[in-house]
Write a protein that holds these residues in place. Structure first.
Motif, PDB file in Angstrom:
ATOM      1  N   ASP A  96       0.821  -1.201   0.000  1.00  0.00           N
ATOM      2  CA  ASP A  96       0.000   0.000   0.000  1.00  0.00           C
ATOM      3  C   ASP A  96       0.865   1.266   0.000  1.00  0.00           C
ATOM      4  O   ASP A  96       2.090   1.207  -0.160  1.00  0.00           O
ATOM      5  CB  ASP A  96      -0.955  -0.004   1.198  1.00  0.00           C
ATOM      6  N   HIS A  97       0.226   2.400   0.203  1.00  0.00           N
ATOM      7  CA  HIS A  97       0.873   3.708   0.166  1.00  0.00           C
ATOM      8  C   HIS A  97       0.164   4.570   1.200  1.00  0.00           C
ATOM      9  O   HIS A  97      -1.040   4.784   1.109  1.00  0.00           O
ATOM     10  CB  HIS A  97       0.723   4.295  -1.244  1.00  0.00           C
ATOM     11  N   ASN A  98       0.888   5.045   2.189  1.00  0.00           N
ATOM     12  CA  ASN A  98       0.273   5.933   3.169  1.00  0.00           C
ATOM     13  C   ASN A  98      -0.105   7.247   2.492  1.00  0.00           C
ATOM     14  O   ASN A  98       0.745   7.887   1.868  1.00  0.00           O
ATOM     15  CB  ASN A  98       1.239   6.198   4.329  1.00  0.00           C
ATOM     16  N   ALA A 144      -3.921  -4.791 -10.945  1.00  0.00           N
ATOM     17  CA  ALA A 144      -3.594  -3.369 -11.014  1.00  0.00           C
ATOM     18  C   ALA A 144      -4.521  -2.648 -10.031  1.00  0.00           C
ATOM     19  O   ALA A 144      -4.687  -3.088  -8.894  1.00  0.00           O
ATOM     20  CB  ALA A 144      -3.744  -2.850 -12.443  1.00  0.00           C
ATOM     21  N   SER A 145      -5.138  -1.568 -10.451  1.00  0.00           N
ATOM     22  CA  SER A 145      -5.985  -0.786  -9.562  1.00  0.00           C
ATOM     23  C   SER A 145      -6.622   0.322 -10.373  1.00  0.00           C
ATOM     24  O   SER A 145      -6.105   0.718 -11.428  1.00  0.00           O
ATOM     25  CB  SER A 145      -5.134  -0.183  -8.434  1.00  0.00           C
ATOM     26  N   ILE A 146      -7.732   0.867  -9.871  1.00  0.00           N
ATOM     27  CA  ILE A 146      -8.264   2.055 -10.541  1.00  0.00           C
ATOM     28  C   ILE A 146      -7.287   3.218 -10.404  1.00  0.00           C
ATOM     29  O   ILE A 146      -7.354   4.180 -11.170  1.00  0.00           O
ATOM     30  CB  ILE A 146      -9.653   2.464 -10.016  1.00  0.00           C
ATOM     31  N   ALA A 147      -6.336   3.104  -9.457  1.00  0.00           N
ATOM     32  CA  ALA A 147      -5.277   4.114  -9.337  1.00  0.00           C
ATOM     33  C   ALA A 147      -4.343   4.082 -10.530  1.00  0.00           C
ATOM     34  O   ALA A 147      -3.536   4.990 -10.712  1.00  0.00           O
ATOM     35  CB  ALA A 147      -4.490   3.900  -8.049  1.00  0.00           C
ATOM     36  N   GLY A 148      -4.457   3.040 -11.340  1.00  0.00           N
ATOM     37  CA  GLY A 148      -3.656   2.949 -12.559  1.00  0.00           C
ATOM     38  C   GLY A 148      -4.424   3.351 -13.803  1.00  0.00           C
ATOM     39  O   GLY A 148      -3.886   3.328 -14.910  1.00  0.00           O
ATOM     40  N   THR A 149      -5.694   3.741 -13.640  1.00  0.00           N
ATOM     41  CA  THR A 149      -6.510   4.114 -14.791  1.00  0.00           C
ATOM     42  C   THR A 149      -6.741   5.623 -14.890  1.00  0.00           C
ATOM     43  O   THR A 149      -7.204   6.110 -15.911  1.00  0.00           O
ATOM     44  CB  THR A 149      -7.888   3.414 -14.731  1.00  0.00           C
ATOM     45  N   SER A 150      -6.437   6.351 -13.822  1.00  0.00           N
ATOM     46  CA  SER A 150      -6.613   7.808 -13.815  1.00  0.00           C
ATOM     47  C   SER A 150      -5.706   8.378 -12.728  1.00  0.00           C
ATOM     48  O   SER A 150      -4.929   7.650 -12.109  1.00  0.00           O
ATOM     49  CB  SER A 150      -8.076   8.172 -13.536  1.00  0.00           C
ATOM     50  N   GLY A 151      -5.797   9.675 -12.478  1.00  0.00           N
ATOM     51  CA  GLY A 151      -4.975  10.280 -11.448  1.00  0.00           C
ATOM     52  C   GLY A 151      -5.284   9.699 -10.083  1.00  0.00           C
ATOM     53  O   GLY A 151      -6.422   9.332  -9.785  1.00  0.00           O
ATOM     54  N   ALA A 152      -4.252   9.605  -9.233  1.00  0.00           N
ATOM     55  CA  ALA A 152      -4.412   9.032  -7.901  1.00  0.00           C
ATOM     56  C   ALA A 152      -3.794   9.967  -6.867  1.00  0.00           C
ATOM     57  O   ALA A 152      -2.715   9.694  -6.328  1.00  0.00           O
ATOM     58  CB  ALA A 152      -3.771   7.651  -7.837  1.00  0.00           C
ATOM     59  N   PRO A 153      -4.445  11.092  -6.590  1.00  0.00           N
ATOM     60  CA  PRO A 153      -3.884  12.041  -5.627  1.00  0.00           C
ATOM     61  C   PRO A 153      -3.729  11.429  -4.245  1.00  0.00           C
ATOM     62  O   PRO A 153      -4.548  10.603  -3.828  1.00  0.00           O
ATOM     63  CB  PRO A 153      -4.923  13.189  -5.611  1.00  0.00           C
ATOM     64  N   MET A 154      -2.667  11.799  -3.567  1.00  0.00           N
ATOM     65  CA  MET A 154      -2.325  11.341  -2.217  1.00  0.00           C
ATOM     66  C   MET A 154      -1.717   9.948  -2.184  1.00  0.00           C
ATOM     67  O   MET A 154      -1.220   9.514  -1.153  1.00  0.00           O
ATOM     68  CB  MET A 154      -3.539  11.410  -1.273  1.00  0.00           C
ATOM     69  N   SER A 156       0.452   8.911  -4.983  1.00  0.00           N
ATOM     70  CA  SER A 156       1.074   9.067  -6.300  1.00  0.00           C
ATOM     71  C   SER A 156       2.051   7.949  -6.642  1.00  0.00           C
ATOM     72  O   SER A 156       2.125   7.504  -7.797  1.00  0.00           O
ATOM     73  CB  SER A 156       1.780  10.420  -6.392  1.00  0.00           C
ATOM     74  N   ALA A 157       2.829   7.472  -5.670  1.00  0.00           N
ATOM     75  CA  ALA A 157       3.782   6.398  -5.952  1.00  0.00           C
ATOM     76  C   ALA A 157       3.053   5.108  -6.308  1.00  0.00           C
ATOM     77  O   ALA A 157       3.434   4.395  -7.249  1.00  0.00           O
ATOM     78  CB  ALA A 157       4.694   6.179  -4.742  1.00  0.00           C
ATOM     79  N   TYR A 158       1.997   4.818  -5.568  1.00  0.00           N
ATOM     80  CA  TYR A 158       1.168   3.645  -5.853  1.00  0.00           C
ATOM     81  C   TYR A 158       0.540   3.772  -7.240  1.00  0.00           C
ATOM     82  O   TYR A 158       0.555   2.828  -8.038  1.00  0.00           O
ATOM     83  CB  TYR A 158       0.086   3.537  -4.779  1.00  0.00           C
ATOM     84  N   GLY A 159       0.002   4.952  -7.536  1.00  0.00           N
ATOM     85  CA  GLY A 159      -0.607   5.181  -8.840  1.00  0.00           C
ATOM     86  C   GLY A 159       0.381   5.027  -9.978  1.00  0.00           C
ATOM     87  O   GLY A 159       0.067   4.466 -11.026  1.00  0.00           O
TER      88      GLY A 159
END
Length: 254
Positions: A96-98, A144-154, A156-159
Motif C-alpha cells: 500500500d501507500h500511506n 492493477a488498480s483504478i489508481a492505474g486508470t486515472s490520477g491518484a492524488p495522495m 502518487s507512488a502507488y498510482g
C-alpha cells in the motif's frame, strides 16, 4: 448459474496469503484448480494451503519475495515441479501507500511501491512467459488498480506503479498474442482487505467516510467479489480477451 470452470487448471498466485489473493485461491481450489500460492508471509501462506488441502483441494505454498528475481525464479520452478505446466499466473502481490502529497512522501516509499507493485510484476511475468512459451500458452493476470486508470492524488507512488502494470499488460499482450498467451489486468477500487484496513487506520472518521462513500454503492468491495471476476478470467470463457483491464469499483469511475 454455472460457475466459471477452472477444473484441473494449474494457477499460480503471488500474494496468496491474505486479502484478494487468499480469497481467490480458496475459490479457484474449490472449483477444482491446482493452486500454487506464494507470499512473504510464511505463516499465513502455509495456513491457507493447509486449509485447502484439509478440504481435499489441491494447493501448495512456497515462500516468495517478488522484489528478488532469484526468489521469483525459484517460486515458479517449484510450482511447475509440483503441479506441472501452469495455465494461469496471477500476479497479485502488492503493498500500500500511506496517503500524503508528493512533497511529504519519502523517496523510500516511492521505491518500495515500484519494487513490489511494478518490478515484482515484471519479474513474475518474465517467469510466467518463460514457462508458457514452452508449454504452448497460458494466461497472465495482473492485479492493477483504478489508481492505474486515472490520477491518484495522495497515493502518487502507488498510482505510478499501477499505471506501469497496465502499460505492461497491454504491451506484453500484443507481443505474445500469437503465442497463445493472453495478458489482462484487474483494477479494483478500495476492497475490504488487510492492506486497505491498514491505510484506513491512518485516516480520521471524516476521511474514512469520504473513502467509503466515494462510489455510488457507498461501500467497500468484498474480496470474494474480486475473486469471482478473476475466476472468470481464469476460465476459458474469457478466451478472446487480452490486453484489457477489468474495473471493479462500485461505479466510482462510471
Amino acid at each position: 448459474m454455472i460457475a466459471a470452470d477452472v477444473t484441473a487448471k494449474h494457477i499460480v498466485i503471488t500474494g496468496g496469503a491474505s486479502g484478494i489473493g487468499a480469497e481467490t485461491a480458496r475459490l479457484l481450489a474449490s472449483r477444482g484448480a491446482k493452486v500454487s500460492i506464494g507470499d512473504r508471509n510464511i505463516e499465513l501462506g502455509q495456513q491457507v494451503a493447509r486449509e485447502l488441502t484439509e478440504l481435499g483441494y489441491s494447493a501448495q505454498f512456497t515462500v516468495v519475495d517478488v522484489t528478488d528475481v532469484d526468489s521469483v525464479n525459484e517460486f515458479y520452478r517449484q510450482a511447475v515441479n509440483h503441479f506441472g505446466d501452469m495455465h494461469v499466473a496471477l500476479n497479485n502481490a502488492g503493498v500500500d501507500h500511506n496517503p500524503a502529497r508528493m512533497l511529504d512522501v519519502p523517496d523510500e516509499e516511492f521505491h518500495r511501491n515500484i519494487a513490489v507493485n511494478l518490478t515484482g510484476v515484471w519479474y513474475c511475468m518474465k517467469q510466467a512467459l518463460h514457462y508458457m512459451t514452452q508449454s504452448g500458452g497460458g494466461h497472465i493476470i495482473n492485479l492493477a488498480s483504478i489508481a492505474g486508470t486515472s490520477g491518484a492524488p495522495m497515493i502518487s507512488a502507488y498510482g505510478a506503479a499501477k499505471h506501469g502494470v497496465i502499460g505492461l499488460t497491454k504491451s506484453v499482450a500484443i507481443e505474445y498474442a500469437r503465442s497463445n498467451i493472453r495478458v489482462n489486468a484487474v483494477c479494483p477500487s478500495f476492497v475490504k482487505t488487510p492492506m486497505v484496513e491498514h491505510v484506513m487506520s491512518g485516516l480520521n472518521d471524516k476521511q474514512k467516510a469520504s473513502l467509503i462513500n466515494a462510489n455510488p454503492m457507498k461501500r467497500l468491495g468484498e474480496p470474494h467479489e474480486i475473486a469471482g471476476a478473476i475466476a472468470w478470467l481464469c476460465s476459458d470463457e474469457s478466451s478472446f480477451m487480452t490486453g484489457h483491464s477489468v474495473v471493479l469499483d462500485g461505479g466510482l469511475t462510471a
